[in-house]
Design a protein around this motif. Structure first.
Motif, PDB file in Angstrom:
ATOM      1  N   PRO A  91     -15.209 -42.009 -49.881  1.00 31.25           N
ATOM      2  CA  PRO A  91     -14.079 -42.846 -49.457  1.00 31.25           C
ATOM      3  C   PRO A  91     -13.765 -43.993 -50.412  1.00 31.25           C
ATOM      4  O   PRO A  91     -12.589 -44.342 -50.588  1.00 31.25           O
ATOM      5  CB  PRO A  91     -14.528 -43.354 -48.079  1.00 31.25           C
ATOM      6  N   THR A  92     -14.765 -44.580 -51.039  1.00 29.91           N
ATOM      7  CA  THR A  92     -14.510 -45.710 -51.930  1.00 29.91           C
ATOM      8  C   THR A  92     -13.786 -45.301 -53.207  1.00 29.91           C
ATOM      9  O   THR A  92     -13.300 -46.167 -53.945  1.00 29.91           O
ATOM     10  CB  THR A  92     -15.829 -46.416 -52.281  1.00 29.91           C
ATOM     11  N   GLU A  96      -8.349 -47.129 -49.452  1.00 25.22           N
ATOM     12  CA  GLU A  96      -8.877 -47.181 -48.100  1.00 25.22           C
ATOM     13  C   GLU A  96      -7.787 -47.080 -47.033  1.00 25.22           C
ATOM     14  O   GLU A  96      -8.022 -46.595 -45.931  1.00 25.22           O
ATOM     15  CB  GLU A  96      -9.675 -48.468 -47.897  1.00 25.22           C
ATOM     16  N   TYR A  97      -6.571 -47.510 -47.366  1.00 25.87           N
ATOM     17  CA  TYR A  97      -5.471 -47.447 -46.403  1.00 25.87           C
ATOM     18  C   TYR A  97      -4.789 -46.074 -46.400  1.00 25.87           C
ATOM     19  O   TYR A  97      -3.901 -45.843 -45.583  1.00 25.87           O
ATOM     20  CB  TYR A  97      -4.466 -48.555 -46.691  1.00 25.87           C
ATOM     21  N   SER A 146     -14.495 -45.228 -38.704  1.00 26.38           N
ATOM     22  CA  SER A 146     -13.613 -45.994 -39.584  1.00 26.38           C
ATOM     23  C   SER A 146     -14.348 -47.177 -40.202  1.00 26.38           C
ATOM     24  O   SER A 146     -14.244 -47.435 -41.417  1.00 26.38           O
ATOM     25  CB  SER A 146     -12.400 -46.476 -38.790  1.00 26.38           C
ATOM     26  N   HIS A 149     -17.196 -46.074 -42.848  1.00 23.11           N
ATOM     27  CA  HIS A 149     -16.754 -45.511 -44.130  1.00 23.11           C
ATOM     28  C   HIS A 149     -15.591 -46.261 -44.757  1.00 23.11           C
ATOM     29  O   HIS A 149     -15.077 -45.831 -45.790  1.00 23.11           O
ATOM     30  CB  HIS A 149     -16.402 -44.031 -43.946  1.00 23.11           C
ATOM     31  N   GLY A 150     -15.178 -47.374 -44.156  1.00 22.60           N
ATOM     32  CA  GLY A 150     -14.088 -48.144 -44.731  1.00 22.60           C
ATOM     33  C   GLY A 150     -12.783 -47.385 -44.800  1.00 22.60           C
ATOM     34  O   GLY A 150     -11.990 -47.558 -45.731  1.00 22.60           O
ATOM     35  N   MET A 151     -12.538 -46.558 -43.793  1.00 24.05           N
ATOM     36  CA  MET A 151     -11.314 -45.759 -43.739  1.00 24.05           C
ATOM     37  C   MET A 151     -10.304 -46.520 -42.885  1.00 24.05           C
ATOM     38  O   MET A 151     -10.348 -46.468 -41.653  1.00 24.05           O
ATOM     39  CB  MET A 151     -11.623 -44.368 -43.182  1.00 24.05           C
ATOM     40  N   ARG A 152      -9.403 -47.261 -43.531  1.00 23.32           N
ATOM     41  CA  ARG A 152      -8.562 -48.231 -42.844  1.00 23.32           C
ATOM     42  C   ARG A 152      -7.129 -47.764 -42.614  1.00 23.32           C
ATOM     43  O   ARG A 152      -6.279 -48.546 -42.180  1.00 23.32           O
ATOM     44  CB  ARG A 152      -8.544 -49.539 -43.650  1.00 23.32           C
TER      45      ARG A 152
END
Length: 406
Positions: A91-92, A96-97, A146, A149-152
């Motif tokens: 994910p990084t 992230e958006y 979310s 994993h920083g899935m924004r």
């Protein structure tokens, strides 16, 4: 829904932890249904279930997450890790958006809630965990994944019981197609086999009270007597095709190409159920004909009248015994919001390996059911288009077409 592909899977089921273990067990006819072991169910009319007994949360998740999560969420967090690893998606490495999480939920964190209520009445309100404020909630899996994993990007939950995971995956595909997301996790998990959770499930009147795990859940069979409750589910990594190709995705399991959802009319209205219409609309969106479908993953409630209604819908669309039909959930029980997610993952594995898993347990069709139910052993055959159908309590219907890539 062209341009959306599935690149990763994460599965936790009563008969297998991890995608390949589950798939091997399913093809071998290994059942995860047994006498309930997590608590003494001898005083309940339902005494068998599809429990996930081999999962060790401490081995897969940080200790800080244990006190704030129900087993349902622990399953979902581990499966999310596995699905992302399977997809090779970090994910990084992406915006992230542009990364979303869309899950299905229905029961919520029943066991967590039961435990905190016992504290409330047994020792007083000061002992109730602050995490109760969200750990019970049916949207908690979306939120926890979310955050982890920083899935924004766009994130949501779909509450249409067994049909929910198909609705969530379809909306994921729409967002990807519109360019609002580049990749997402979608699916569903449940874990409501606990004293309070089982009481809530009994209200439907559809659960099997047969005490023998081997014959308790027999959809489409003359001896069908209801379904067995189960726990677990699956998550999929779904991406825009251009995103997957650009980053060099290791594999593509298939495409999401069609979906439709309908709602049944109220009983006594004289109008027909909506399942056949959902199937036709899903095929229309996929731009394929009924003859192009190679396998149907059935909802398979195990309730005679509702099995008959499903079989009649299939005959309306495909004709008598015109397409192979299977219900591998006889090895796991019905997983509610996790059920259609697991069926979708199984359908993608069926496409990958050109083999249809059998409906284990069912031995003979009830009279008048004109469907080609795959029994006894896996059926090897090329599979390009798989149809997954699901019905949720209260009248929800969903149908989804998954297609081989390339």
């Amino acid at each position: 829904m062209t341009g959306t592909v599935v690149t990763g899977l994460g599965v936790i089921a009563p008969n297998g932890i991890g995608t390949e273990e589950f798939w091997a067990a399913t093809l071998a006819g290994k059942s995860g249904i047994g006498v309930i072991q997590r608590f003494d169910a001898s005083g309940y009319p339902v005494r068998v279930g599809g429990e996930v007994l081999a999962f060790d949360a401490d081995a897969h998740l940080p200790k800080r997450l244990m006190p704030q999560t129900d087993r349902m969420t622990q399953y979902a967090l581990a499966a999310a890790d596995w699905a992302l690893t399977d997809a090779g998606l970090v994910p990084t490495d992406l915006d992230e958006y542009g990364l979303g999480v869309l899950t299905a939920g229905g029961c919520g964190g029943f066991e967590f809630g039961q435990r905190e209520m016992q504290k409330l009445w047994g020792t007083g309100p000061e002992r109730v965990s602050a995490y109760q404020s969200f750990a019970w909630f049916y949207a908690v899996n979306t939120g926890q994944i979310s955050i982890r994993h920083g899935m924004r990007g766009h994130s949501s939950v779909f509450v249409s019981e067994q049909a929910g995971a198909l609705d969530a995956a379809a909306h994921t595909a729409r967002l990807l197609r519109k360019g609002e997301l580049s990749a997402a996790l979608t699916g569903g998990f449940e874990a409501s086999i606990c004293p309070w959770g089982l009481v809530a499930q009994l209200l439907s009147g559809f659960l099997s009270t047969v005490p023998d795990p081997g014959v308790a859940y027999l959809p489409f069979d003359a001896a069908a007597a209801g379904y067995v409750p189960g726990e677990g589910g699956a998550l999929m990594v779904v991406e825009r095709e251009d995103t997957a190709l650009r980053r060099g995705a290791a594999r593509i399991y298939g495409r999401i190409v069609g979906h439709a959802s309908t709602f049944d009319p109220r009983p006594g209205s004289g109008r027909p159920p909506g399942l056949a219409r959902a199937i036709r609309e899903a095929l229309r969106e996929a731009r394929i004909n009924a003859a192009d479908v190679d396998v149907v993953f059935a909802d398979a409630l195990g309730v005679p009248a509702l099995d008959r209604a499903e079989a009649e819908a299939l005959v309306q669309v495909f004709g008598p015994s015109a397409v192979p039909v299977t219900a591998p959930k006889t090895l796991t029980g019905r997983l509610y919001a996790g059920g259609a997610a697991l069926d979708a993952a199984t359908a993608l594995l069926c496409i990958r390996d050109s083999v249809i898993p059998p409906t284990v347990g069912t031995s003979s069709l009830a009279p008048g059911l004109d469907i080609d139910l795959v029994l006894d052993a896996p059926r090897e055959t090329p599979v390009r288009n798989a149809l997954v159908i699901a019905r949720g309590a209260g009248g929800f219907n969903a149908a989804m077409v998954l297609q081989r890539y390339g």
